[in-house]
Design a protein around this motif. Structure first.
Motif, PDB file in Angstrom:
ATOM      1  N   LEU A 152       0.827  -1.215   0.000  1.00  0.00           N
ATOM      2  CA  LEU A 152       0.000   0.000   0.000  1.00  0.00           C
ATOM      3  C   LEU A 152       0.859   1.262   0.000  1.00  0.00           C
ATOM      4  CD1 LEU A 152      -2.679  -1.141   2.615  1.00  0.00           C
ATOM      5  CD2 LEU A 152      -2.791  -1.289   0.133  1.00  0.00           C
ATOM      6  N   ASP A 153       2.065   1.138  -0.470  1.00  0.00           N
ATOM      7  CA  ASP A 153       2.969   2.292  -0.564  1.00  0.00           C
ATOM      8  C   ASP A 153       2.304   3.380  -1.408  1.00  0.00           C
ATOM      9  OD1 ASP A 153       5.121   4.069  -1.360  1.00  0.00           O
ATOM     10  OD2 ASP A 153       6.507   2.523  -0.703  1.00  0.00           O
ATOM     11  N   PRO A 154       2.293   4.624  -0.934  1.00  0.00           N
ATOM     12  CA  PRO A 154       1.655   5.714  -1.702  1.00  0.00           C
ATOM     13  C   PRO A 154       2.248   5.930  -3.081  1.00  0.00           C
ATOM     14  CG  PRO A 154       2.051   6.395   0.572  1.00  0.00           C
ATOM     15  CD  PRO A 154       2.747   5.077   0.393  1.00  0.00           C
ATOM     16  N   SER A 155       3.477   5.440  -3.313  1.00  0.00           N
ATOM     17  CA  SER A 155       4.068   5.590  -4.642  1.00  0.00           C
ATOM     18  C   SER A 155       3.376   4.699  -5.669  1.00  0.00           C
ATOM     19  CB  SER A 155       5.566   5.258  -4.602  1.00  0.00           C
ATOM     20  OG  SER A 155       5.777   3.925  -4.180  1.00  0.00           O
ATOM     21  N   ILE A 156       2.597   3.712  -5.200  1.00  0.00           N
ATOM     22  CA  ILE A 156       1.800   2.873  -6.081  1.00  0.00           C
ATOM     23  C   ILE A 156       0.406   3.477  -6.188  1.00  0.00           C
ATOM     24  CG2 ILE A 156       0.881   0.545  -6.451  1.00  0.00           C
ATOM     25  CD1 ILE A 156       3.104  -0.543  -4.712  1.00  0.00           C
ATOM     26  N   THR A 157      -0.112   3.579  -7.384  1.00  0.00           N
ATOM     27  CA  THR A 157      -1.446   4.145  -7.560  1.00  0.00           C
ATOM     28  C   THR A 157      -2.488   3.294  -6.833  1.00  0.00           C
ATOM     29  OG1 THR A 157      -1.884   2.900  -9.585  1.00  0.00           O
ATOM     30  CG2 THR A 157      -0.781   5.035  -9.823  1.00  0.00           C
ATOM     31  N   THR A 158      -3.633   3.893  -6.516  1.00  0.00           N
ATOM     32  CA  THR A 158      -4.682   3.149  -5.825  1.00  0.00           C
ATOM     33  C   THR A 158      -5.170   1.966  -6.675  1.00  0.00           C
ATOM     34  OG1 THR A 158      -6.316   4.709  -6.706  1.00  0.00           O
ATOM     35  CG2 THR A 158      -5.450   5.138  -4.486  1.00  0.00           C
ATOM     36  N   THR A 159      -5.206   2.170  -8.002  1.00  0.00           N
ATOM     37  CA  THR A 159      -5.588   1.065  -8.890  1.00  0.00           C
ATOM     38  C   THR A 159      -4.563  -0.055  -8.816  1.00  0.00           C
ATOM     39  OG1 THR A 159      -6.690   2.611 -10.388  1.00  0.00           O
ATOM     40  CG2 THR A 159      -6.138   0.439 -11.258  1.00  0.00           C
ATOM     41  N   GLY A 160      -3.288   0.315  -8.803  1.00  0.00           N
ATOM     42  CA  GLY A 160      -2.228  -0.682  -8.697  1.00  0.00           C
ATOM     43  C   GLY A 160      -2.252  -1.402  -7.363  1.00  0.00           C
ATOM     44  N   GLN A 161      -2.555  -0.673  -6.285  1.00  0.00           N
ATOM     45  CA  GLN A 161      -2.646  -1.299  -4.963  1.00  0.00           C
ATOM     46  C   GLN A 161      -3.749  -2.362  -4.935  1.00  0.00           C
ATOM     47  OE1 GLN A 161      -3.203   1.731  -2.016  1.00  0.00           O
ATOM     48  NE2 GLN A 161      -1.312   2.820  -2.551  1.00  0.00           N
ATOM     49  N   LEU A 162      -4.911  -2.009  -5.464  1.00  0.00           N
ATOM     50  CA  LEU A 162      -6.035  -2.944  -5.447  1.00  0.00           C
ATOM     51  C   LEU A 162      -5.732  -4.161  -6.321  1.00  0.00           C
ATOM     52  CD1 LEU A 162      -8.869  -3.551  -4.451  1.00  0.00           C
ATOM     53  CD2 LEU A 162      -9.776  -2.258  -6.403  1.00  0.00           C
ATOM     54  N   ALA A 163      -5.100  -3.935  -7.481  1.00  0.00           N
ATOM     55  CA  ALA A 163      -4.721  -5.056  -8.346  1.00  0.00           C
ATOM     56  C   ALA A 163      -3.718  -5.970  -7.660  1.00  0.00           C
ATOM     57  CB  ALA A 163      -4.148  -4.528  -9.660  1.00  0.00           C
ATOM     58  N   LEU A 164      -2.789  -5.369  -6.930  1.00  0.00           N
ATOM     59  CA  LEU A 164      -1.789  -6.158  -6.215  1.00  0.00           C
ATOM     60  C   LEU A 164      -2.429  -6.977  -5.105  1.00  0.00           C
ATOM     61  CD1 LEU A 164       1.036  -7.042  -5.529  1.00  0.00           C
ATOM     62  CD2 LEU A 164       1.419  -4.857  -4.387  1.00  0.00           C
ATOM     63  N   LEU A 165      -3.333  -6.364  -4.348  1.00  0.00           N
ATOM     64  CA  LEU A 165      -4.022  -7.094  -3.282  1.00  0.00           C
ATOM     65  C   LEU A 165      -4.803  -8.279  -3.846  1.00  0.00           C
ATOM     66  CD1 LEU A 165      -5.339  -4.103  -1.124  1.00  0.00           C
ATOM     67  CD2 LEU A 165      -3.514  -5.703  -0.514  1.00  0.00           C
ATOM     68  N   ARG A 166      -5.488  -8.076  -4.954  1.00  0.00           N
ATOM     69  CA  ARG A 166      -6.240  -9.173  -5.579  1.00  0.00           C
ATOM     70  C   ARG A 166      -5.299 -10.300  -6.014  1.00  0.00           C
ATOM     71  NH1 ARG A 166     -11.665  -8.320  -7.471  1.00  0.00           N
ATOM     72  NH2 ARG A 166     -11.264 -10.157  -8.764  1.00  0.00           N
ATOM     73  N   THR A 167      -4.156  -9.923  -6.609  1.00  0.00           N
ATOM     74  CA  THR A 167      -3.214 -10.942  -7.076  1.00  0.00           C
ATOM     75  C   THR A 167      -2.667 -11.755  -5.911  1.00  0.00           C
ATOM     76  OG1 THR A 167      -2.572  -9.583  -8.979  1.00  0.00           O
ATOM     77  CG2 THR A 167      -1.059 -11.338  -8.334  1.00  0.00           C
ATOM     78  N   ILE A 168      -2.301 -11.085  -4.824  1.00  0.00           N
ATOM     79  CA  ILE A 168      -1.787 -11.779  -3.643  1.00  0.00           C
ATOM     80  C   ILE A 168      -2.806 -12.801  -3.145  1.00  0.00           C
ATOM     81  CG2 ILE A 168      -1.167 -11.490  -1.210  1.00  0.00           C
ATOM     82  CD1 ILE A 168      -0.029  -8.739  -1.970  1.00  0.00           C
ATOM     83  N   ILE A 169      -4.047 -12.375  -3.051  1.00  0.00           N
ATOM     84  CA  ILE A 169      -5.103 -13.247  -2.524  1.00  0.00           C
ATOM     85  C   ILE A 169      -5.379 -14.399  -3.469  1.00  0.00           C
ATOM     86  CG2 ILE A 169      -7.547 -13.302  -1.881  1.00  0.00           C
ATOM     87  CD1 ILE A 169      -7.105 -10.254  -1.125  1.00  0.00           C
ATOM     88  N   GLU A 170      -5.434 -14.119  -4.775  1.00  0.00           N
ATOM     89  CA  GLU A 170      -5.721 -15.177  -5.750  1.00  0.00           C
ATOM     90  C   GLU A 170      -4.602 -16.210  -5.812  1.00  0.00           C
ATOM     91  OE1 GLU A 170      -8.580 -12.607  -8.797  1.00  0.00           O
ATOM     92  OE2 GLU A 170      -6.417 -12.706  -9.132  1.00  0.00           O
ATOM     93  N   VAL A 171      -3.345 -15.751  -5.706  1.00  0.00           N
ATOM     94  CA  VAL A 171      -2.220 -16.694  -5.688  1.00  0.00           C
ATOM     95  C   VAL A 171      -2.309 -17.593  -4.468  1.00  0.00           C
ATOM     96  CG1 VAL A 171       0.272 -16.889  -5.389  1.00  0.00           C
ATOM     97  CG2 VAL A 171      -0.653 -15.269  -7.050  1.00  0.00           C
ATOM     98  N   ALA A 172      -2.591 -17.002  -3.313  1.00  0.00           N
ATOM     99  CA  ALA A 172      -2.648 -17.777  -2.074  1.00  0.00           C
ATOM    100  C   ALA A 172      -3.833 -18.747  -2.070  1.00  0.00           C
ATOM    101  CB  ALA A 172      -2.731 -16.835  -0.881  1.00  0.00           C
ATOM    102  N   MET A 173      -4.958 -18.331  -2.632  1.00  0.00           N
ATOM    103  CA  MET A 173      -6.151 -19.172  -2.620  1.00  0.00           C
ATOM    104  C   MET A 173      -6.161 -20.196  -3.764  1.00  0.00           C
ATOM    105  SD  MET A 173      -9.001 -16.249  -1.669  1.00  0.00           S
ATOM    106  CE  MET A 173     -10.367 -17.392  -1.526  1.00  0.00           C
ATOM    107  N   GLY A 174      -5.404 -19.910  -4.806  1.00  0.00           N
ATOM    108  CA  GLY A 174      -5.363 -20.827  -5.935  1.00  0.00           C
ATOM    109  C   GLY A 174      -6.518 -20.674  -6.896  1.00  0.00           C
ATOM    110  N   HIS A 175      -7.320 -19.647  -6.742  1.00  0.00           N
ATOM    111  CA  HIS A 175      -8.432 -19.386  -7.669  1.00  0.00           C
ATOM    112  C   HIS A 175      -8.779 -17.903  -7.608  1.00  0.00           C
ATOM    113  CE1 HIS A 175     -11.287 -18.980  -4.321  1.00  0.00           C
ATOM    114  NE2 HIS A 175     -10.742 -20.073  -3.800  1.00  0.00           N
ATOM    115  N   GLY A 176      -9.550 -17.461  -8.579  1.00  0.00           N
ATOM    116  CA  GLY A 176      -9.908 -16.048  -8.633  1.00  0.00           C
ATOM    117  C   GLY A 176     -10.915 -15.653  -7.566  1.00  0.00           C
TER     118      GLY A 176
END
Length: 472
Positions: A152-176
């Motif tokens: 959630l570093d402010p240097s990352i856009t809010t859109t990029g932060q949300l995309a990153l959070l989704r990717t982290i969760i999807e990788v850990a869960m193994g599904h979208g």
């Protein structure tokens, strides 16, 4: 005295053609002089501007390669795939390539170093030589004020932060994420960014908001607050692993001050992370997005992103999609992505086969070191190598590889200078093919063996080309 049969043949030839073929005495000469009578058999080089790799085996001339110089003329994309069994020189090639690229002032390199010995990554010596401190991501060290990267570093856009959070969760869960879980995450992220302004938001803030959603978030969609809490429960449990689980300490606080993103070389040392655990693709996702939003800038610098053990990226559909976007985005800003993989089958037969094919297609340069015959045939089929190249791959010795630069296929021997040798051949010699010290007699024997092998490779190539032309 000539035998009667030869004399009769000469007389008959003279009667038919009016001349007798000249008989010449044998001439003894050196191979260096005699080679001038042979027609050239080597393919043309890639030009004389860029980084010296080594020597083309058949012609003996220098082999120069630089994706930034070739892009747009001989290369449709500057990305590069390196394949081969351990012990054949992939590590040495990567390290010398980076050292030579850094001779240019407008170059900058990021390395994801996933291997190491003695508690440090294998790029540690090179980093020290250049006065660089590696960014060592280690859960144990992070608990004692180690390196942190904040998603959630402010240097990352809010859109990029949300995309990153989704990717982290999807990788850990193994599904979208389904729509309801995605909604819970979105409203929690939006609330945290709107309300926390006096410091960097951190993952714990997201987790707390998922556990205790605001009534306003539920009212906006005309649903109950308890429903929003239930939708975000699994998301909160996944993120809690980064906050209070086995990955805690690396991403659950503000980004560490002092990380120099303007250094010529940035090394992320991931050697303390279990390469076979879910932690590795999560780390790849976080580092990839963090770099996309903080490192790649329109400042006319040419950047190289080198990833060891790249199957951790390509084998995860969600991480592969993220890096696929990074590759497309990077071409506009001068980014060359270098992926190092032991076996192509690790990725093309994995869960992310579709994404892997897309990434492989973007890699216009492919370097293949020695592989077993079955693996070589499979590799050649996927990346479209000619038959003669596929046949010699199992016979290649350490340091020699088949290079395919957008269809220009050559066999290249990688050369290492004495200044580079101490930095390239470290304790990893047992796994990445450092050449042992040889006595003078052994040196000559090794040279003769190399010459014989080169001659054999040339004979096989000519035979293969001859049979291919016959079939055609």
């Amino acid at each position: 005295m000539r035998d009667p049969l030869s004399a009769l043949s000469d007389a008959f030839t003279s009667f038919l053609f009016g001349k007798v073929e000249t008989t010449r005495l044998p001439v003894r000469t050196s191979t260096g002089q005699a080679q001038a009578v042979y027609l050239p058999t080597a393919a043309p080089g890639l030009g004389d501007s860029g980084v010296i790799i080594g020597r083309e085996v058949y012609s003996g001339k220098g082999y120069i390669y630089d994706p930034f110089q070739l892009y747009g003329q001989q290369l449709p994309a500057p990305h590069w795939l390196v394949l081969g069994e351990s012990g054949n020189g992939k590590s040495a090639l990567e390290k010398t390539y980076v050292l030579r690229q850094l001779r240019f002032r407008d170059r900058q390199v990021v390395v994801l170093d996933a291997q190491g010995e003695d508690g440090v990554g294998e790029w540690n010596l090179i980093a020290q030589e250049l006065g660089i401190t590696p960014i060592r991501l280690d859960p144990t060290a992070a608990l004692n004020d180690g390196i942190r990267l904040n998603p959630l570093d402010p240097s990352i856009t809010t859109t990029g932060q949300l995309a990153l959070l989704r990717t982290i969760i999807e990788v850990a869960m193994g599904h979208g994420l389904d729509e309801r879980s995605g909604f819970a995450l979105k409203v929690a992220h939006a609330y945290v960014n709107e309300t926390i302004t006096d410091r960097q938001p951190v993952l714990m803030d997201i987790v707390e908001q998922l556990r205790h959603p605001e009534p306003e978030s539920a009212e906006a969609m005309n649903v109950a607050t308890e429903d929003v809490r239930a939708w975000g429960l699994d998301v909160a449990l996944v993120l809690d692993r980064l906050v209070d689980g086995d990955l805690r300490g690396m991403f659950d606080g503000p980004t560490t001050i002092g990380i120099d993103l303007d250094a010529p070389l940035i090394v992320f040392d991931l050697s303390h992370i279990d390469r076979n655990s879910i932690a590795m693709p999560i780390l790849m996702a976080i580092v990839g997005v963090w770099l996309e939003h903080t490192w790649i800038r329109p400042d006319r610098k040419k950047r190289i992103f080198l990833v060891e053990e790249a199957w951790h990226i390509i084998n995860s559909p969600f991480v592969a999609q993220l890096f696929q976007r990074l590759l497309k985005f990077g071409r506009r800003l001068g980014l060359s992505f270098v992926a190092v993989v032991h076996h192509l089958s690790d990725v093309v037969d994995g869960a992310a086969a579709k994404e892997a094919a897309a990434i492989l297609k973007m890699a216009s340069t492919r370097t293949v070191y020695a592989q077993k015959a079955d693996e070589a045939r499979a590799t050649g089929k996927v990346i479209g190598l000619p038959r003669w190249a596929v046949e010699i791959i199992p016979t290649l010795t350490p340091g020699i590889a088949v290079w395919d630069v957008n269809g220009n296929v050559q066999v290249v021997k990688h050369l290492i200078t004495e200044a580079e040798r101490p930095l390239v051949f470290t304790d990893r010699a047992m796994t990445e093919g450092s050449a042992p010290d040889l006595l003078p007699d052994d040196v000559r024997a090794a040279e003769l063996e190399a010459e014989e092998r080169t001659a054999m490779i040339e004979r096989r190539r000519r035979l293969s080309e001859s049979s291919e032309s016959t079939v055609a």
